[in-house]
Scaffold this motif. Structure first.
Motif, PDB file in Angstrom:
ATOM      1  N   MET A   1       0.648  -1.200  -0.103  1.00 37.72           N
ATOM      2  CA  MET A   1       0.111   0.297   0.086  1.00 37.72           C
ATOM      3  C   MET A   1       0.818   1.310  -0.472  1.00 37.72           C
ATOM      4  O   MET A   1       1.936   1.586   1.044  1.00 37.72           O
ATOM      5  CB  MET A   1      -0.591  -0.157   1.486  1.00 37.72           C
ATOM      6  CG  MET A   1      -2.021   1.280   1.591  1.00 37.72           C
ATOM      7  SD  MET A   1      -3.087   1.209   2.690  1.00 37.72           S
ATOM      8  CE  MET A   1      -4.649  -0.107   2.431  1.00 37.72           C
ATOM      9  N   GLN A   2       0.471   2.419  -0.608  1.00 35.24           N
ATOM     10  CA  GLN A   2       1.182   3.287  -1.016  1.00 35.24           C
ATOM     11  C   GLN A   2       1.211   4.588   0.479  1.00 35.24           C
ATOM     12  O   GLN A   2       0.290   4.529   0.756  1.00 35.24           O
ATOM     13  CB  GLN A   2       1.072   4.364  -2.123  1.00 35.24           C
ATOM     14  CG  GLN A   2       1.752   3.791  -3.457  1.00 35.24           C
ATOM     15  CD  GLN A   2       1.158   4.637  -4.676  1.00 35.24           C
ATOM     16  OE1 GLN A   2       0.465   4.820  -4.768  1.00 35.24           O
ATOM     17  NE2 GLN A   2       1.740   3.720  -5.518  1.00 35.24           N
ATOM     18  N   ALA A   3       1.927   4.744   0.437  1.00 42.17           N
ATOM     19  CA  ALA A   3       1.764   5.446   1.706  1.00 42.17           C
ATOM     20  C   ALA A   3       0.757   6.637   1.643  1.00 42.17           C
ATOM     21  O   ALA A   3      -0.555   7.177   2.330  1.00 42.17           O
ATOM     22  CB  ALA A   3       3.660   6.909   1.929  1.00 42.17           C
ATOM     23  N   SER A   4       0.253   7.769   0.774  1.00 41.71           N
ATOM     24  CA  SER A   4      -0.967   8.362   0.473  1.00 41.71           C
ATOM     25  C   SER A   4      -2.650   7.393   0.659  1.00 41.71           C
ATOM     26  O   SER A   4      -3.318   7.334   1.064  1.00 41.71           O
ATOM     27  CB  SER A   4      -1.118   8.972  -1.517  1.00 41.71           C
ATOM     28  OG  SER A   4      -1.557   7.667  -2.178  1.00 41.71           O
ATOM     29  N   CYS A   5      -2.467   6.572   0.363  1.00 40.89           N
ATOM     30  CA  CYS A   5      -3.696   5.181  -0.124  1.00 40.89           C
ATOM     31  C   CYS A   5      -3.784   5.051   1.833  1.00 40.89           C
ATOM     32  O   CYS A   5      -4.139   5.198   1.669  1.00 40.89           O
ATOM     33  CB  CYS A   5      -3.058   4.151  -0.404  1.00 40.89           C
ATOM     34  SG  CYS A   5      -3.317   4.423  -2.364  1.00 40.89           S
ATOM     35  N   LEU A   6      -2.750   4.902   2.504  1.00 35.00           N
ATOM     36  CA  LEU A   6      -2.208   4.353   4.317  1.00 35.00           C
ATOM     37  C   LEU A   6      -3.129   5.692   4.348  1.00 35.00           C
ATOM     38  O   LEU A   6      -3.923   5.878   5.392  1.00 35.00           O
ATOM     39  CB  LEU A   6      -1.452   4.064   4.146  1.00 35.00           C
ATOM     40  CG  LEU A   6      -0.505   3.951   5.917  1.00 35.00           C
ATOM     41  CD1 LEU A   6      -1.917   2.765   6.297  1.00 35.00           C
ATOM     42  CD2 LEU A   6       0.015   3.559   6.004  1.00 35.00           C
ATOM     43  N   ILE A   7      -2.401   6.992   4.064  1.00 38.06           N
ATOM     44  CA  ILE A   7      -3.502   8.358   4.826  1.00 38.06           C
ATOM     45  C   ILE A   7      -5.063   7.903   4.316  1.00 38.06           C
ATOM     46  O   ILE A   7      -5.217   8.817   5.253  1.00 38.06           O
ATOM     47  CB  ILE A   7      -2.170   9.421   3.906  1.00 38.06           C
ATOM     48  CG1 ILE A   7      -0.811   9.983   4.964  1.00 38.06           C
ATOM     49  CG2 ILE A   7      -3.227  10.699   4.692  1.00 38.06           C
ATOM     50  CD1 ILE A   7      -0.466  10.501   4.082  1.00 38.06           C
TER      51      ILE A   7
END
Length: 59
Positions: A1-7
């Motif tokens: 999971m990419q950082a932006s998706c996690l945020i």
């Protein structure tokens, strides 16, 4: 999971009342099973077996 998706996911969870707390990798006081294991190991059980046969008798 990419950082932006996690945020984005964390924000969605927070709106629903779910929060993530990051704990240190080894924190006895925050891990309840460790406290329970400590009591089982040192206070509740009496280990007197010195060899395998004695251990089987104890159990």
């Amino acid at each position: 999971m990419q950082a932006s998706c996690l945020i984005v996911a964390v924000c969605q969870w927070a709106r629903r009342g779910l929060y993530l707390y990051y704990l240190p990798p080894y924190s006895l006081e925050l891990n309840h099973i460790e406290i329970l294991w400590k009591h089982a190991k040192y206070f509740w059980c009496r280990f007197v077996a010195e060899n395998g046969a004695d251990l089987v008798d104890e159990i």
